[in-house]
Design an enzyme around this catalytic site. Sequence first.
Site, short mmCIF file in Angstrom:
data_model
loop_
_atom_site.label_atom_id
_atom_site.label_comp_id
_atom_site.label_asym_id
_atom_site.label_seq_id
_atom_site.Cartn_x
_atom_site.Cartn_y
_atom_site.Cartn_z
N HIS A 1 34.16 35.43 33.67
CA HIS A 1 34.98 36.28 34.79
C HIS A 1 34.51 35.99 36.15
CE1 HIS A 1 37.33 39.78 36.24
NE2 HIS A 1 36.39 39.82 37.11
N GLU A 2 33.24 35.97 36.56
CA GLU A 2 32.66 35.83 37.84
C GLU A 2 32.81 34.69 38.13
OE1 GLU A 2 32.48 38.50 39.54
OE2 GLU A 2 32.30 39.87 37.84
N HIS B 1 36.07 33.68 39.77
CA HIS B 1 36.19 34.15 40.98
C HIS B 1 35.76 32.94 42.00
CE1 HIS B 1 37.55 38.36 41.07
NE2 HIS B 1 36.63 38.61 40.07
N GLU C 1 41.50 38.41 41.65
CA GLU C 1 41.31 38.89 40.26
C GLU C 1 42.17 38.20 39.07
OE1 GLU C 1 38.94 40.95 39.69
OE2 GLU C 1 39.01 41.51 37.58
MG MG Z 1 36.64 40.70 39.33
#
Ligand code: MG
Length: 493
Positions: A263-264, A267, A293
């Site tokens: 997830h990170e 980003h 996001e």
């Molecule tokens: Mg996030």
Amino acid sequence: MARNPVIQEILKRYTQVWALGHSMAVLGWDTETHMPERGARPRGIASGQLAMLSQKATTDLDGLVRKAEKAKDLDDMEKGVVRVLRRSLDYYLKIPPELVDELQRVTTEATVVWRQARKNSDFKLFRPHLEKIVALERTVADRLGYEKHPYNALLDLFEEGFTVRDADAVYSKLVPASKKLLTKVTEAGIYPSKHPLELARYDTDAMLSVNEGAIQLLRMPADRFRMDVSTHPFTTQIAHDDVRITTRYEGKDFKASLFGTVHESGHAIYGLGISEGLAYTPLGDGASYGIHESQSRFWENVVGRSRGFVRLLRPVLSKNLQFVKKYNDEQLYLYFNTVRKSYIRVEADELTYNLHTAVRYDVEKKVIGGEVKVSEIPSLWNDTFDDYLGIRPRNDAEGALQDVHWSGGSFGYFATYTLGNIVAAMIWHKMKDGAFVQDALQEGDIVGLKSWLGKKIHRFGMTYSPKALQQKVFGEAYAPQRLLTYFERKYLD
Ligand code: MG
């Protein structure tokens, strides 16, 4: 680069604002990763001072921005610079320096108290701090000005142009449809609610190797990126060539640590993909929290929780986690995609996730609208949670105290998580209902996926507003139906 001389002058002087932002990003990163507890007070003072300097350096640009606003022949990038600076000027000119400083100090201290309160599940400990924060947030909304609802002023800070009306439109479609889907998926019984791998304990060093394998698989550039550990995983863009993520190690249920990392990284991929020409300018960041996001959720869910990704990750998993060996790819896929109602947002599966943000959206709207008092938050939370998910938190640690956001003064943030899920599904739809993703993963072509996103979304940074960017790429904005279609295809076909 900018051709207009006024924009050139703005960008030259903006370097100072950028440098202050850069410093605050490093301090913020350190606060979450390495700072000892009692460093909080001095860190709060230093951050408050830097924030005031940044405010001054920004407001000094007002005259030049006014001049640029009168120019007629600006290109998209130059218009973006003017738009983004006007938004930040609007904030700073309406919010006095004392209030900026007070917000910094109050929230830095509150974050430390919140940690203790969550640990002891003691809302009373956090309550006076939250009362101060809510009062400050309401003052901010009043000073910024708003139409119809004070919450609009705060939503706009995280998602430019996004309003209570937009959010109501999204949630009124998403909440009832998600509840129905959840019932259908549970009844179909293909996706399990539990999996034995959730209980398997891992060694932190072994898990670190898995996460390092995952970031290699995602082709994260070692000279522009690093990964550390924090309580609440996050990404911070310190510069165009310096993006950092964190993950966490809880000792069991390795998918939490793995998908935190993926997830990170999503980003970070966004940040690293912003055009180099936008470095040191006001446009060198993601278009909005929601668009940011969408990138993390795309990599985490559309890519990460797919069969194709399981196949790619299998060698790294088998090498480092012995207990994974007795499960075949399909069993691992099901472990990555267990579906069940749970209390904690960050552990929620794709299907229930938006119900979690809907609870927060309802609570925040009422608190900021002055309909409920801070002392009533825990019971309002539990009632709303029960209504949406059909289960009731047993204590405030698994209820209203679970997230860090309010302690940091981030009211208006949570809806952007759901906007991210929606936009990720819009990308899935644009990628031929996921066929492009499947093919890329089949060939191990992560770079192909990154280039697609880079070309259509990343490179523009903040050049376009989130709504304008979506119109440009998809011809629609915040379309919840795409997410519902994605769910139906994944979970019911
Ligand atoms: Mg996030």
